[in-house]
Each structure stands twice: as C-alpha cells, then as structure tokens.
Motif scaffolding. Structure first.
Motif, PDB file in Angstrom:
ATOM      1  N   ASP A  43       9.157  -7.397  -8.993  1.00  0.00           N
ATOM      2  CA  ASP A  43       8.589  -8.587  -9.641  1.00  0.00           C
ATOM      3  C   ASP A  43       8.437  -9.731  -8.653  1.00  0.00           C
ATOM      4  OD1 ASP A  43       8.419  -7.331 -12.049  1.00  0.00           O
ATOM      5  OD2 ASP A  43      10.249  -8.212 -12.872  1.00  0.00           O
ATOM      6  N   MET A  44       9.402  -9.878  -7.756  1.00  0.00           N
ATOM      7  CA  MET A  44       9.362 -10.984  -6.804  1.00  0.00           C
ATOM      8  C   MET A  44       8.332 -10.768  -5.696  1.00  0.00           C
ATOM      9  SD  MET A  44      13.309 -12.124  -6.269  1.00  0.00           S
ATOM     10  CE  MET A  44      14.007 -10.496  -6.048  1.00  0.00           C
ATOM     11  N   TRP A  45       8.336  -9.565  -5.093  1.00  0.00           N
ATOM     12  CA  TRP A  45       7.543  -9.370  -3.887  1.00  0.00           C
ATOM     13  C   TRP A  45       6.188  -8.721  -4.131  1.00  0.00           C
ATOM     14  CZ3 TRP A  45      12.933  -8.187  -2.536  1.00  0.00           C
ATOM     15  CH2 TRP A  45      13.496  -9.220  -1.800  1.00  0.00           C
ATOM     16  N   ASP A  46       6.012  -8.048  -5.250  1.00  0.00           N
ATOM     17  CA  ASP A  46       4.733  -7.389  -5.500  1.00  0.00           C
ATOM     18  C   ASP A  46       4.416  -7.447  -6.991  1.00  0.00           C
ATOM     19  OD1 ASP A  46       2.429  -5.999  -5.135  1.00  0.00           O
ATOM     20  OD2 ASP A  46       3.367  -4.103  -4.556  1.00  0.00           O
ATOM     21  N   PRO A  47       4.013  -8.628  -7.487  1.00  0.00           N
ATOM     22  CA  PRO A  47       3.791  -8.784  -8.927  1.00  0.00           C
ATOM     23  C   PRO A  47       2.707  -7.866  -9.493  1.00  0.00           C
ATOM     24  CG  PRO A  47       3.704 -10.918  -7.818  1.00  0.00           C
ATOM     25  CD  PRO A  47       3.801  -9.859  -6.770  1.00  0.00           C
ATOM     26  N   SER A  48       1.679  -7.556  -8.724  1.00  0.00           N
ATOM     27  CA  SER A  48       0.625  -6.697  -9.262  1.00  0.00           C
ATOM     28  C   SER A  48       1.147  -5.281  -9.479  1.00  0.00           C
ATOM     29  CB  SER A  48      -0.584  -6.682  -8.333  1.00  0.00           C
ATOM     30  OG  SER A  48      -0.243  -6.131  -7.069  1.00  0.00           O
ATOM     31  N   ALA A  49       2.012  -4.796  -8.605  1.00  0.00           N
ATOM     32  CA  ALA A  49       2.603  -3.474  -8.803  1.00  0.00           C
ATOM     33  C   ALA A  49       3.530  -3.477 -10.012  1.00  0.00           C
ATOM     34  CB  ALA A  49       3.362  -3.038  -7.553  1.00  0.00           C
ATOM     35  N   ALA A  50       4.223  -4.574 -10.237  1.00  0.00           N
ATOM     36  CA  ALA A  50       5.104  -4.679 -11.400  1.00  0.00           C
ATOM     37  C   ALA A  50       4.288  -4.643 -12.689  1.00  0.00           C
ATOM     38  CB  ALA A  50       5.927  -5.955 -11.319  1.00  0.00           C
ATOM     39  N   ARG A  51       3.159  -5.342 -12.709  1.00  0.00           N
ATOM     40  CA  ARG A  51       2.298  -5.319 -13.900  1.00  0.00           C
ATOM     41  C   ARG A  51       1.742  -3.913 -14.128  1.00  0.00           C
ATOM     42  NH1 ARG A  51       0.860 -10.501 -11.872  1.00  0.00           N
ATOM     43  NH2 ARG A  51      -0.858  -9.607 -10.694  1.00  0.00           N
ATOM     44  N   THR A  52       1.405  -3.234 -13.054  1.00  0.00           N
ATOM     45  CA  THR A  52       0.902  -1.867 -13.168  1.00  0.00           C
ATOM     46  C   THR A  52       1.980  -0.953 -13.736  1.00  0.00           C
ATOM     47  OG1 THR A  52      -0.562  -2.227 -11.295  1.00  0.00           O
ATOM     48  CG2 THR A  52      -0.124   0.051 -11.898  1.00  0.00           C
ATOM     49  N   GLN A  53       3.210  -1.112 -13.277  1.00  0.00           N
ATOM     50  CA  GLN A  53       4.318  -0.300 -13.780  1.00  0.00           C
ATOM     51  C   GLN A  53       4.545  -0.539 -15.270  1.00  0.00           C
ATOM     52  OE1 GLN A  53       5.892   2.090 -12.144  1.00  0.00           O
ATOM     53  NE2 GLN A  53       7.083   2.579 -13.954  1.00  0.00           N
ATOM     54  N   VAL A  54       4.444  -1.774 -15.710  1.00  0.00           N
ATOM     55  CA  VAL A  54       4.597  -2.094 -17.132  1.00  0.00           C
ATOM     56  C   VAL A  54       3.483  -1.424 -17.933  1.00  0.00           C
ATOM     57  CG1 VAL A  54       4.474  -3.966 -18.826  1.00  0.00           C
ATOM     58  CG2 VAL A  54       5.858  -4.231 -16.769  1.00  0.00           C
ATOM     59  N   GLU A  55       2.273  -1.466 -17.429  1.00  0.00           N
ATOM     60  CA  GLU A  55       1.139  -0.830 -18.113  1.00  0.00           C
ATOM     61  C   GLU A  55       1.347   0.682 -18.215  1.00  0.00           C
ATOM     62  OE1 GLU A  55      -2.317  -0.523 -20.222  1.00  0.00           O
ATOM     63  OE2 GLU A  55      -1.360  -2.383 -19.580  1.00  0.00           O
ATOM     64  N   ILE A  56       1.848   1.305 -17.162  1.00  0.00           N
ATOM     65  CA  ILE A  56       2.114   2.746 -17.178  1.00  0.00           C
ATOM     66  C   ILE A  56       3.167   3.078 -18.225  1.00  0.00           C
ATOM     67  CG2 ILE A  56       3.141   4.629 -15.831  1.00  0.00           C
ATOM     68  CD1 ILE A  56       1.731   3.399 -13.373  1.00  0.00           C
ATOM     69  N   GLU A  57       4.222   2.277 -18.293  1.00  0.00           N
ATOM     70  CA  GLU A  57       5.276   2.524 -19.276  1.00  0.00           C
ATOM     71  C   GLU A  57       4.765   2.351 -20.701  1.00  0.00           C
ATOM     72  OE1 GLU A  57       8.498  -0.043 -18.215  1.00  0.00           O
ATOM     73  OE2 GLU A  57       8.870   1.028 -16.341  1.00  0.00           O
ATOM     74  N   ILE A  58       3.913   1.357 -20.924  1.00  0.00           N
ATOM     75  CA  ILE A  58       3.360   1.133 -22.262  1.00  0.00           C
ATOM     76  C   ILE A  58       2.502   2.316 -22.679  1.00  0.00           C
ATOM     77  CG2 ILE A  58       1.679  -0.243 -23.555  1.00  0.00           C
ATOM     78  CD1 ILE A  58       2.763  -2.694 -22.056  1.00  0.00           C
ATOM     79  N   ARG A  59       1.657   2.793 -21.788  1.00  0.00           N
ATOM     80  CA  ARG A  59       0.786   3.929 -22.130  1.00  0.00           C
ATOM     81  C   ARG A  59       1.574   5.209 -22.327  1.00  0.00           C
ATOM     82  NH1 ARG A  59      -5.123   3.476 -19.528  1.00  0.00           N
ATOM     83  NH2 ARG A  59      -5.398   1.254 -19.882  1.00  0.00           N
TER      84      ARG A  59
END
Length: 84
Positions: A43-59
């Motif tokens: 979340d701190m160093w790579d916010p776009s990857a964190a958002r992608t991970q959240v999207e993967i978990e939701i799907r």
C-alpha cells in the motif's frame, strides 16, 4: 575516520531496514503468505499494485451467475465469463 563512521552510522540502518523488508517480501511470496505480510508495505510503495490485488480478491470471491430458466442444461455447471 570519523567521517566514515558517521556515514556508516547514517546509511547502515537504512540499508539494513530496506534489505530486511526485501527479504521479508521474498520469503512471504515463496511461502504463499502474500497479502497478509506484504499488504501494508505494498500500500505504501506501490498503490496501483495494491488496488489490483484488491480487485483480484473481489473477483475471486464473486459467485458464478445462476443460469436463466430458458438456458439449455450444461454438464459443466455455470460458466463464468470474464467482464472487460
């Protein structure tokens, strides 16, 4: 000599902390601990990857849609079509 000691005392902890985080991330990924350990740092160093991970978990948690009453029967069960 005191300049070298000051440099090592200043830069050394930063290198050790960064290296420790890198080691922790590598070990977590190998053991499959992923988001549990890496999440806050990602979340701190790579916010776009964190958002992608959240999207993967939701799907991954979404249920497959139920077939409509007029759909032909399928032996494979409900099929999930990825959205774009």
């Amino acid at each position: 000599m005191s300049g070298l000691l000051l440099f090592v005392a200043t830069v050394g902890p930063m290198v050790l902390i960064t290296g420790g985080f890198g080691l922790a991330v590598t070990r977590a990924q190998r053991r499959g601990l992923g988001p549990t350990v890496i999440g806050p740092f990602q979340d701190m160093w790579d916010p776009s990857a964190a958002r992608t991970q959240v999207e993967i978990e939701i799907r991954a948690e979404q249920k497959a849609p139920t077939p409509s009453p007029g759909d032909p029967p399928s032996d494979e069960g409900p099929r999930v079509v990825p959205s774009k």
